[in-house]
Structures are given as structure tokens and as C-alpha cells.
Design an enzyme around this catalytic site. Sequence first.
Site, PDB file in Angstrom:
ATOM      1  N   HIS A 269       0.938  -1.283  -0.090  1.00 59.26           N
ATOM      2  CA  HIS A 269       0.053  -0.049   0.027  1.00 59.26           C
ATOM      3  C   HIS A 269       0.698   1.239   0.054  1.00 59.26           C
ATOM      4  O   HIS A 269       1.875   1.293   0.669  1.00 59.26           O
ATOM      5  CB  HIS A 269      -1.059  -0.050   1.207  1.00 59.26           C
ATOM      6  CG  HIS A 269      -1.792   0.918   1.050  1.00 59.26           C
ATOM      7  ND1 HIS A 269      -1.952   2.187   1.335  1.00 59.26           N
ATOM      8  CD2 HIS A 269      -3.224   0.568   0.802  1.00 59.26           C
ATOM      9  CE1 HIS A 269      -3.225   2.839   1.082  1.00 59.26           C
ATOM     10  NE2 HIS A 269      -4.024   1.985   0.756  1.00 59.26           N
ATOM     11  N   ASP A 325      -8.031  -5.008  -0.220  1.00 57.45           N
ATOM     12  CA  ASP A 325      -8.403  -5.939  -1.237  1.00 57.45           C
ATOM     13  C   ASP A 325      -8.212  -7.752  -1.233  1.00 57.45           C
ATOM     14  O   ASP A 325      -8.847  -8.569  -1.651  1.00 57.45           O
ATOM     15  CB  ASP A 325      -7.871  -5.719  -2.498  1.00 57.45           C
ATOM     16  CG  ASP A 325      -8.469  -4.472  -3.210  1.00 57.45           C
ATOM     17  OD1 ASP A 325      -9.643  -4.327  -2.975  1.00 57.45           O
ATOM     18  OD2 ASP A 325      -7.757  -3.572  -3.737  1.00 57.45           O
TER      19      ASP A 325
HETATM   20  N1  ACO Z   1       4.255  -7.997  -3.913  1.00 59.60           N
HETATM   21  C1  ACO Z   1       5.492  -7.754  -3.887  1.00 59.60           C
HETATM   22  N2  ACO Z   1       6.395  -6.776  -3.887  1.00 59.60           N
HETATM   23  C2  ACO Z   1       5.586  -5.670  -3.667  1.00 59.60           C
HETATM   24  C3  ACO Z   1       4.263  -5.576  -3.760  1.00 59.60           C
HETATM   25  C4  ACO Z   1       3.451  -6.853  -3.661  1.00 59.60           C
HETATM   26  N3  ACO Z   1       2.061  -6.737  -3.614  1.00 59.60           N
HETATM   27  N4  ACO Z   1       3.872  -4.237  -3.663  1.00 59.60           N
HETATM   28  C5  ACO Z   1       4.939  -3.511  -3.447  1.00 59.60           C
HETATM   29  N5  ACO Z   1       5.840  -4.280  -3.688  1.00 59.60           N
HETATM   30  C6  ACO Z   1       7.265  -3.869  -3.564  1.00 59.60           C
HETATM   31  C7  ACO Z   1       7.689  -3.204  -5.027  1.00 59.60           C
HETATM   32  O1  ACO Z   1       8.478  -4.133  -5.843  1.00 59.60           O
HETATM   33  C8  ACO Z   1       8.946  -2.207  -4.467  1.00 59.60           C
HETATM   34  O2  ACO Z   1      10.103  -2.755  -4.311  1.00 59.60           O
HETATM   35  P1  ACO Z   1      11.522  -2.433  -4.593  1.00 59.60           P
HETATM   36  O3  ACO Z   1      11.622  -1.048  -3.968  1.00 59.60           O
HETATM   37  O4  ACO Z   1      12.500  -3.626  -4.243  1.00 59.60           O
HETATM   38  O5  ACO Z   1      11.347  -1.943  -6.089  1.00 59.60           O
HETATM   39  C9  ACO Z   1       8.372  -1.846  -3.140  1.00 59.60           C
HETATM   40  O6  ACO Z   1       7.527  -2.955  -2.518  1.00 59.60           O
HETATM   41  C10 ACO Z   1       7.755  -0.575  -3.204  1.00 59.60           C
HETATM   42  O7  ACO Z   1       6.421  -0.813  -4.389  1.00 59.60           O
HETATM   43  P2  ACO Z   1       6.104   0.462  -5.051  1.00 59.60           P
HETATM   44  O8  ACO Z   1       5.304  -0.091  -6.305  1.00 59.60           O
HETATM   45  O9  ACO Z   1       6.980   1.563  -5.291  1.00 59.60           O
HETATM   46  O10 ACO Z   1       5.094   1.013  -3.918  1.00 59.60           O
HETATM   47  P3  ACO Z   1       3.858   1.770  -4.573  1.00 59.60           P
HETATM   48  O11 ACO Z   1       3.293   2.657  -3.231  1.00 59.60           O
HETATM   49  O12 ACO Z   1       4.126   2.829  -5.547  1.00 59.60           O
HETATM   50  O13 ACO Z   1       2.636   1.008  -4.860  1.00 59.60           O
HETATM   51  C11 ACO Z   1       0.896  -0.596  -4.648  1.00 59.60           C
HETATM   52  C12 ACO Z   1       1.538   0.563  -3.930  1.00 59.60           C
HETATM   53  C13 ACO Z   1       0.450  -0.028  -6.050  1.00 59.60           C
HETATM   54  C14 ACO Z   1      -0.638  -0.964  -4.027  1.00 59.60           C
HETATM   55  C15 ACO Z   1       1.698  -1.814  -4.585  1.00 59.60           C
HETATM   56  O14 ACO Z   1       1.832  -2.235  -3.556  1.00 59.60           O
HETATM   57  C16 ACO Z   1       1.037  -2.921  -5.361  1.00 59.60           C
HETATM   58  O15 ACO Z   1       1.332  -3.054  -6.612  1.00 59.60           O
HETATM   59  N6  ACO Z   1       0.342  -3.840  -4.782  1.00 59.60           N
HETATM   60  C17 ACO Z   1      -0.468  -5.004  -5.415  1.00 59.60           C
HETATM   61  C18 ACO Z   1      -1.622  -4.542  -6.036  1.00 59.60           C
HETATM   62  C19 ACO Z   1      -2.634  -4.150  -4.998  1.00 59.60           C
HETATM   63  O16 ACO Z   1      -2.973  -4.761  -4.104  1.00 59.60           O
HETATM   64  N7  ACO Z   1      -3.356  -2.893  -5.061  1.00 59.60           N
HETATM   65  C20 ACO Z   1      -4.323  -2.515  -4.217  1.00 59.60           C
HETATM   66  C21 ACO Z   1      -4.022  -1.461  -3.460  1.00 59.60           C
HETATM   67  S1  ACO Z   1      -5.176  -1.072  -1.994  1.00 59.60           S
HETATM   68  C22 ACO Z   1      -6.281  -0.098  -2.687  1.00 59.60           C
HETATM   69  O17 ACO Z   1      -6.073   0.536  -3.897  1.00 59.60           O
HETATM   70  C23 ACO Z   1      -7.670  -0.212  -2.395  1.00 59.60           C
END
Ligand code: ACO
Length: 389
Positions: A269, A325
Site C-alpha cells: 500500500h 483487497d
Molecule cells: N508484492 C511484492 N512486492 C511488492 C508488492 C506486492 N504486492 N507491492 C509492492 N512491492 C514492492 C515493490 O516491488 C517495491 O520493491 P523495490 O523497492 O525493491 O522496487 C516496493 O515494494 C515498493 O513498491 P512500489 O510499487 O514503489 O509502491 P507503491 O506505493 O508505488 O505501490 C501498490 C503501492 C501499487 C499498492 C503496490 O503495493 C502493489 O502493486 N500492490 C499490489 C496491487 C494491490 O494490491 N493494489 C491494491 C492497493 S489497495 C487499494 O487501492 C484499494
Amino acid sequence: MSDKTAAPAHVAASKGLQNVVIGQSKLSLVNGTEGKLIYAGYKIEDLAEHATFEEVIYLLWQGKLPNRWQLTMLTKALQGEAALPAEIISLMKQLPKAAHPMSVLRTMVSALSLYDPKADVNTPAENQRKAILLTAKVPTIAAAWERIRNGLDPIPPHPDLGISANFLYMLKGTQPGPEEVAVMDAYNVLLSEHGMNASTFAARVTTSTLSDMYSAITTAIGTLKGAAHGGANEEAMKMFFEIGEADRVEEWFVDNVKTGKRRIMGMGHRVYKALDPRAAVLKTKSRHMAEATGNLRWYDLASKLDKHARADEEFIKKNLYANVDYYSAIALYTLGIPLDTFTPLFAIARIPGWTAHIMEQWADNRLIRPDVDYVGPMDLEWVDIDQRD
Ligand code: ACO
């Protein structure tokens, strides 16, 4: 003397607008460090336990909980607006049956504006009326589409049911039991508002241009649809199906997540660096529901993957936890909601929050228009079309 021709000082760029505060709101507080969520002063856990969806809708729109009379009036107003215009139903019957329910919802909310002669009147009273109309009609659209795409006639809304019970009734054709309604209501309460998330921001941007509420909600639905936002609930359930058995969790995690090929959908998140408090409530509720149906297969698999991820040093270092989610996918699946209707359910729950933000934006509007640093080429010479590569 100040130089009026100088460019104004820029705020440093923040990719994804992380940590950028766009203004003030009285609607909700998201405390990502402590994993806390508050709507207009009330803890989300208390609201999920005690409040109906309609009570929370009143809270978001009016800033206080309703008394019995106020709740009755709001419930009646919502019930009175739940039916769809006949033109909308006949339009839905012409859509391709394979269309994704979120695309249908986005299209039909936009279409609804064509049958509202005051769609473009943006006074507080008209916006409040449109907020009631959209909150009432969006569940009817989502349920009607499930029927229409299966060659069935939509079931008209029941005049005496609340939003959660009515949705399940219109979807399945039978009145749901009290346990199902309670879970649906808790889900709607938990997802109805969440600070400056992507879809709410999108709705505010559209509103800030002085565009109407239908346009802003259409924008929000299109934004919620993405897999990084509300679309993650459907993707999480697909991922659980792909893993198939709890015994395969470890192997799947190593092959897909540790190799960097995949993310765990429903985890991570932008704001929460602790457990999403909504996920905690939904975890308990989805377990109770799974136990009641005697089918713990998907709950067990999801909680095993959750445990496994939480023990992984990279997940610990990056503060990655289940978000709203993740366990809502299990709850909605157990309620018998079709997989591709999970995200429309998120939209049903979020309409009150979106509309509350739209009204808050109108009350103190300024065009939302950020900037971008240009990093392209400069000072190129014009080349005639016949001389180009
Ligand atoms: N699984 C594995 N690794 C993850 C995940 C995940 N679900 N989410 C983030 N990471 C990792 C990334 O690879 C990144 O690693 P790095 O720094 O080594 O490159 C680090 O954590 C940070 O991730 P970002 O994408 O920069 O974080 P951001 O804040 O931009 O994204 C997001 C947040 C989009 C929710 C992300 O966590 C994600 O893609 N999650 C899966 C999709 C999801 O569940 N979305 C629903 C969110 S809740 C909502 O909107 C209602």
C-alpha cells in the site's frame, strides 16, 4: 523589487505524488504508520461493528451520525432512487455480453447523466440529490448487468431493503439471510471512504475543472478499475485460484514473487506501512463466513500465503502487508459474488466517499493543475518533411 517574470519556485518532483498533500478534508484520516483509519472522528472498527452502510453514508455527507428520523429519511430517499430508467436497461441489453462489469458500470454512470435534466447543475442541493441518485442506482446497475449478461431480466429493487440486502436480492433473486447482509454491510462500511486515494483524487481533479458529478464519478470508476487500485480484489482471487492448494503456497511464492516476476495482489500500500485496519476486520469476517459455509479452502490458502509473505525478510523490510483487497476477495467469493463483479462492489461501497469528496471540493474549489519538469530536447532546427529520416 520582485521579478514578476521569474518562474515561481517549484515544489520538488515526487513520483506518483507520494507524500504530496493536496489540501484539507473533514472526511477521513488514514494513519499509515499505525494502521489506523477514522471517518469523521469515528474508528473504522467501531463503524464496521455497529453502523449500517446508510448510517455511514449520512456520516460522510453530513459530518455526523444520523438520529433515527434522519436515518429513516435517508434510507427512504435511497430506496426511492434505486430503480433504473427504462432507457438505461434497454441500453444495457445492447452491450456486448462479454464486457467487463467495471466497463459497463463506467459506461452506464456516464449514460445516467443523459437522463438527468439537471446533470450539469452543480448547486449544493443538486449535488446532494445526485449523490443520493448515484449511491442508489450504482448497485442496481451492477446487479442488473449480472442478470442481463446471463440472458435474464433484471430484478427491480425491493422497496423495503437497505442497499446491501437489496444488492444481494437483485443479484440472486432471493432475499439474503441476516449474516450475509451483515457481512455485505460491514464490507460497504469499510470501503466507503479512504482519504486521497487514486480514484478519489481523480474525482476531485474532474470536479475542480467545474465539471459535473456524473463526469467525476465516471472518472473515479475508470481509475478504481486498475489492478494497482480497486481491481486488485479480482486479481487476488484469480491468484488464489492459480495457486490452487494451500500446499502449493511456498513453491508459488518462490517461483513467482522471489524471482521478481509477480507481485502478490492485495498486498502492499502507498500509505499503510502497517497492517491495513480494514484487512484485519475483513480477515476475521471472511474466516467466520468460510467456517459457516464449511469451505475453508480459499481462506486457508490466503492466510497461509499472508503468513508466508509476512515471514519473508524483504516483505518485512519493505513493510508489505495485506491491504483491503486481499481478504475482501475471500469474503466476496464466499458471498457468491462473481469474480469480475468484485470491483463493481468496491465502487458501490465507495460512491458515498467519492460524492462526499466532490461536494467538499465544490465547497472550496480551486483548479487542480500540477506541473511537470520538461526533460525533452531543446533548440532543434525545423526540418522539412522531405528531409526527415
Ligand atoms: N508484492 C511484492 N512486492 C511488492 C508488492 C506486492 N504486492 N507491492 C509492492 N512491492 C514492492 C515493490 O516491488 C517495491 O520493491 P523495490 O523497492 O525493491 O522496487 C516496493 O515494494 C515498493 O513498491 P512500489 O510499487 O514503489 O509502491 P507503491 O506505493 O508505488 O505501490 C501498490 C503501492 C501499487 C499498492 C503496490 O503495493 C502493489 O502493486 N500492490 C499490489 C496491487 C494491490 O494490491 N493494489 C491494491 C492497493 S489497495 C487499494 O487501492 C484499494
